[in-house]
Design a protein around this motif. Structure first.
Motif, PDB file in Angstrom:
ATOM      1  N   ALA A   1      -9.877   2.696  -9.124  1.00  0.00           N
ATOM      2  CA  ALA A   1     -10.237   3.297  -7.840  1.00  0.00           C
ATOM      3  C   ALA A   1      -9.098   3.185  -6.827  1.00  0.00           C
ATOM      4  N   TRP A   2      -9.217   3.963  -5.748  1.00  0.00           N
ATOM      5  CA  TRP A   2      -8.231   3.900  -4.675  1.00  0.00           C
ATOM      6  C   TRP A   2      -8.885   4.339  -3.368  1.00  0.00           C
ATOM      7  N   VAL A   3      -8.168   4.157  -2.264  1.00  0.00           N
ATOM      8  CA  VAL A   3      -8.657   4.523  -0.940  1.00  0.00           C
ATOM      9  C   VAL A   3      -7.682   5.510  -0.316  1.00  0.00           C
ATOM     10  N   SER A   4      -8.219   6.630   0.180  1.00  0.00           N
ATOM     11  CA  SER A   4      -7.418   7.653   0.854  1.00  0.00           C
ATOM     12  C   SER A   4      -7.672   7.619   2.355  1.00  0.00           C
ATOM     13  N   LEU A   5      -6.686   8.075   3.121  1.00  0.00           N
ATOM     14  CA  LEU A   5      -6.814   8.213   4.568  1.00  0.00           C
ATOM     15  C   LEU A   5      -6.655   9.684   4.929  1.00  0.00           C
ATOM     16  N   LEU A   6      -7.610  10.211   5.715  1.00  0.00           N
ATOM     17  CA  LEU A   6      -7.606  11.627   6.070  1.00  0.00           C
ATOM     18  C   LEU A   6      -7.574  11.812   7.579  1.00  0.00           C
ATOM     19  N   ASN A   7      -7.012  12.944   7.989  1.00  0.00           N
ATOM     20  CA  ASN A   7      -7.021  13.342   9.393  1.00  0.00           C
ATOM     21  C   ASN A   7      -8.363  13.976   9.758  1.00  0.00           C
TER      22      ASN A   7
ATOM     23  N   VAL B   1      -4.804  15.538   4.385  1.00  0.00           N
ATOM     24  CA  VAL B   1      -4.460  14.208   3.887  1.00  0.00           C
ATOM     25  C   VAL B   1      -3.404  13.563   4.777  1.00  0.00           C
ATOM     26  N   HIS B   2      -3.683  12.347   5.189  1.00  0.00           N
ATOM     27  CA  HIS B   2      -2.685  11.515   5.862  1.00  0.00           C
ATOM     28  C   HIS B   2      -1.958  10.649   4.838  1.00  0.00           C
ATOM     29  N   THR B   3      -2.748   9.932   4.018  1.00  0.00           N
ATOM     30  CA  THR B   3      -2.203   9.095   2.946  1.00  0.00           C
ATOM     31  C   THR B   3      -3.064   9.323   1.711  1.00  0.00           C
ATOM     32  N   ALA B   4      -2.478   9.896   0.672  1.00  0.00           N
ATOM     33  CA  ALA B   4      -3.261  10.243  -0.516  1.00  0.00           C
ATOM     34  C   ALA B   4      -3.812   9.001  -1.204  1.00  0.00           C
ATOM     35  N   ARG B   5      -2.958   8.022  -1.397  1.00  0.00           N
ATOM     36  CA  ARG B   5      -3.384   6.746  -1.992  1.00  0.00           C
ATOM     37  C   ARG B   5      -2.829   5.629  -1.119  1.00  0.00           C
ATOM     38  N   TRP B   6      -3.706   5.057  -0.329  1.00  0.00           N
ATOM     39  CA  TRP B   6      -3.324   3.955   0.553  1.00  0.00           C
ATOM     40  C   TRP B   6      -3.516   2.650  -0.220  1.00  0.00           C
ATOM     41  N   ILE B   7      -4.735   2.135  -0.296  1.00  0.00           N
ATOM     42  CA  ILE B   7      -5.014   1.026  -1.209  1.00  0.00           C
ATOM     43  C   ILE B   7      -5.145   1.615  -2.611  1.00  0.00           C
ATOM     44  N   GLY B   8      -4.423   1.049  -3.570  1.00  0.00           N
ATOM     45  CA  GLY B   8      -4.518   1.528  -4.943  1.00  0.00           C
ATOM     46  C   GLY B   8      -3.494   2.576  -5.304  1.00  0.00           C
ATOM     47  N   VAL B   9      -2.327   2.564  -4.658  1.00  0.00           N
ATOM     48  CA  VAL B   9      -1.269   3.498  -5.038  1.00  0.00           C
ATOM     49  C   VAL B   9      -0.694   3.145  -6.407  1.00  0.00           C
TER      50      VAL B   9
ATOM     51  N   VAL C   1       0.854  -1.187   0.000  1.00  0.00           N
ATOM     52  CA  VAL C   1       0.000   0.000   0.000  1.00  0.00           C
ATOM     53  C   VAL C   1       0.888   1.235   0.000  1.00  0.00           C
ATOM     54  N   GLY C   2       0.270   2.395  -0.235  1.00  0.00           N
ATOM     55  CA  GLY C   2       1.035   3.625  -0.324  1.00  0.00           C
ATOM     56  C   GLY C   2       1.492   4.140   1.027  1.00  0.00           C
ATOM     57  N   ASN C   3       2.595   4.856   1.015  1.00  0.00           N
ATOM     58  CA  ASN C   3       3.096   5.505   2.222  1.00  0.00           C
ATOM     59  C   ASN C   3       2.220   6.695   2.598  1.00  0.00           C
ATOM     60  N   ALA C   4       2.305   7.099   3.864  1.00  0.00           N
ATOM     61  CA  ALA C   4       1.743   8.381   4.271  1.00  0.00           C
ATOM     62  C   ALA C   4       2.467   9.495   3.522  1.00  0.00           C
TER      63      ALA C   4
ATOM     64  N   ILE D   1      -9.998   8.900   8.892  1.00  0.00           N
ATOM     65  CA  ILE D   1     -11.175   8.778   8.033  1.00  0.00           C
ATOM     66  C   ILE D   1     -10.767   8.021   6.773  1.00  0.00           C
ATOM     67  N   VAL D   2     -11.536   7.004   6.426  1.00  0.00           N
ATOM     68  CA  VAL D   2     -11.228   6.128   5.294  1.00  0.00           C
ATOM     69  C   VAL D   2     -12.179   6.479   4.150  1.00  0.00           C
ATOM     70  N   VAL D   3     -11.622   6.924   3.019  1.00  0.00           N
ATOM     71  CA  VAL D   3     -12.449   7.405   1.909  1.00  0.00           C
ATOM     72  C   VAL D   3     -12.136   6.621   0.638  1.00  0.00           C
ATOM     73  N   PRO D   4     -13.064   5.776   0.166  1.00  0.00           N
ATOM     74  CA  PRO D   4     -12.872   5.131  -1.136  1.00  0.00           C
ATOM     75  C   PRO D   4     -13.224   6.092  -2.270  1.00  0.00           C
ATOM     76  N   ASN D   5     -12.331   6.215  -3.221  1.00  0.00           N
ATOM     77  CA  ASN D   5     -12.532   7.081  -4.387  1.00  0.00           C
ATOM     78  C   ASN D   5     -12.885   6.218  -5.588  1.00  0.00           C
ATOM     79  N   ARG D   6     -13.988   6.550  -6.248  1.00  0.00           N
ATOM     80  CA  ARG D   6     -14.442   5.713  -7.361  1.00  0.00           C
ATOM     81  C   ARG D   6     -13.580   5.863  -8.602  1.00  0.00           C
ATOM     82  N   GLY D   7     -12.841   6.960  -8.721  1.00  0.00           N
ATOM     83  CA  GLY D   7     -12.072   7.167  -9.938  1.00  0.00           C
ATOM     84  C   GLY D   7     -12.990   7.377 -11.128  1.00  0.00           C
ATOM     85  N   VAL D   8     -12.529   6.985 -12.308  1.00  0.00           N
ATOM     86  CA  VAL D   8     -13.328   7.169 -13.516  1.00  0.00           C
ATOM     87  C   VAL D   8     -14.271   5.984 -13.696  1.00  0.00           C
TER      88      VAL D   8
END
Length: 345
Positions: A94-100, A105-113, A34-37, A78-85
């Motif tokens: 698609a990808w999943v972001s993590l927010l404070n 932004v904590h991690t812009a692209r966590w799952i789906g980097v 997964v992606g780094n913070a 906060i866990v936010v799934p992004n649908r993408g196109v």
């Protein structure tokens, strides 16, 4: 001899080209990651020691076409799934972001980097995340209402519940429901049972398409509720008693059903066109209207009251207990709204 040599050379060239194509289509397998913070490098597989973004920098964004959010109670993010196109533009985008808590932004692209295509297919295990709508976090698992197909008018969509281990982001299995093209929202009971809405058509003639499904942990999917009294079901949640609460698009009805599908109670939100629902430990319900932009609060035994208004495209919200606030994806606006509920608890 010359002719034979030419043919042999051509054959060898063809084999070489073929092998090159095969190698291009099947890159070497790499361990799942997964992606780094925020910081550099973005991907942990990249050479170099990770260094976080300096503390005097805040980053906002990373959200694209988000329909829902959830909360990680361990990392307090906060866990936010992004649908993408859409699927007909590009699959597995698609990808999943993590927010404070403050939306930074904590991690812009966590799952789906990884980029779509071979980089995701080469992972062990591979990553597939196409167009997630609803989401939920229960007992260390992130559940996403995703779908396959829908790449063209002739490619029928198939609803897929995808699961990920919250601690690592690793895929943890999936359940396909071929009788449904896509689920809108999901809610997950403590035993892993998934309840999912199929919103369906916009008129009373489409009532048969208004459905709530039940998917057991072992993958058995059944249609739990169909037609009236549903009125285009959208948001769904589990109340403290384990009952299933559904909000609707065509009416302000907030309906409570038993796990077996029996209607137990109907309350009224302050607006119709509802999308999201959050239920607190004391039974208070918060309902967001994606069409009219308000957030209704329904305290037990009391009439609904609007606590926020005119939020564009207020979609399927989540509760952030760390900041005692509602977090509301604004869908096509590529943003999140934050509604404080008082001092953090």
């Amino acid at each position: 001899m010359t002719r034979l040599n030419v043919m042999t050379g051509a054959a060898a060239l063809a084999v070489g080209v073929g092998a090159g194509v095969m190698l291009a289509q099947a890159p070497p397998s790499v361990p799942y990651f997964v992606g780094n913070a925020l910081g550099l490098p973005v991907e942990p597989m990249t050479a170099g020691t990770f260094a976080a973004t300096s503390s005097n920098v805040k980053v906002f964004g990373a959200i694209y076409s988000a329909e829902s959010c959830s909360y990680d109670p361990v990392r307090n993010l906060i866990v936010v799934p992004n649908r993408g196109v859409p699927q007909n533009v590009q699959t597995n985008n698609a990808w999943v972001s993590l927010l404070n808590h403050d939306g930074s932004v904590h991690t812009a692209r966590w799952i789906g980097v990884q980029n779509p295509g071979p980089p995701r297919a080469a992972l062990t295990p591979p990553l597939v995340l196409n167009e997630p709508y609803g989401s939920d976090v229960v007992d260390g698992t992130l559940y996403l209402a995703d779908r396959d197909g829908s790449t063209s008018p002739d490619d029928k969509g198939v609803a897929v519940i995808r699961r990920f281990t919250l601690a690592t982001g690793l895929p943890a299995g999936e359940t396909r429901v071929p009788d449904v093209e896509w689920f809108n929202d999901i809610a997950v009971a403590r035993d892993g049972t998934v309840y999912a809405t199929q919103t369906g058509g916009t008129t009373d003639a489409d009532a048969a398409t208004w459905q709530v499904w039940k998917i057991t942990r072992d993958g058995v999917a059944t249609r739990l509720i169909q037609g009236a009294p549903l009125r285009r079901p959208n948001g769904i949640a589990i109340d403290p008693q384990g009952n299933v609460v559904v909000v609707n698009m065509l009416a302000p009805d907030v309906q409570t059903y038993s796990p077996a599908g029996a209607l137990l109670k109907t309350e009224q939100a302050a607006q119709a066109g509802n999308d999201g629902v959050v239920i607190m430990a004391d039974g208070t319900k918060y309902v967001s209207s994606v069409l009219q932009g308000g957030v209704s609060r329904l305290r037990p035994g009391q009439a609904a009251e609007l606590i926020a208004t005119n939020i564009p495209s207020a979609a399927s919200m989540c509760y952030d207990p760390g900041a005692n606030q509602l977090v509301i994806p604004m869908n096509a606006n590529n943003a999140l709204a934050f509604v404080p509920l008082g001092a953090p608890r």
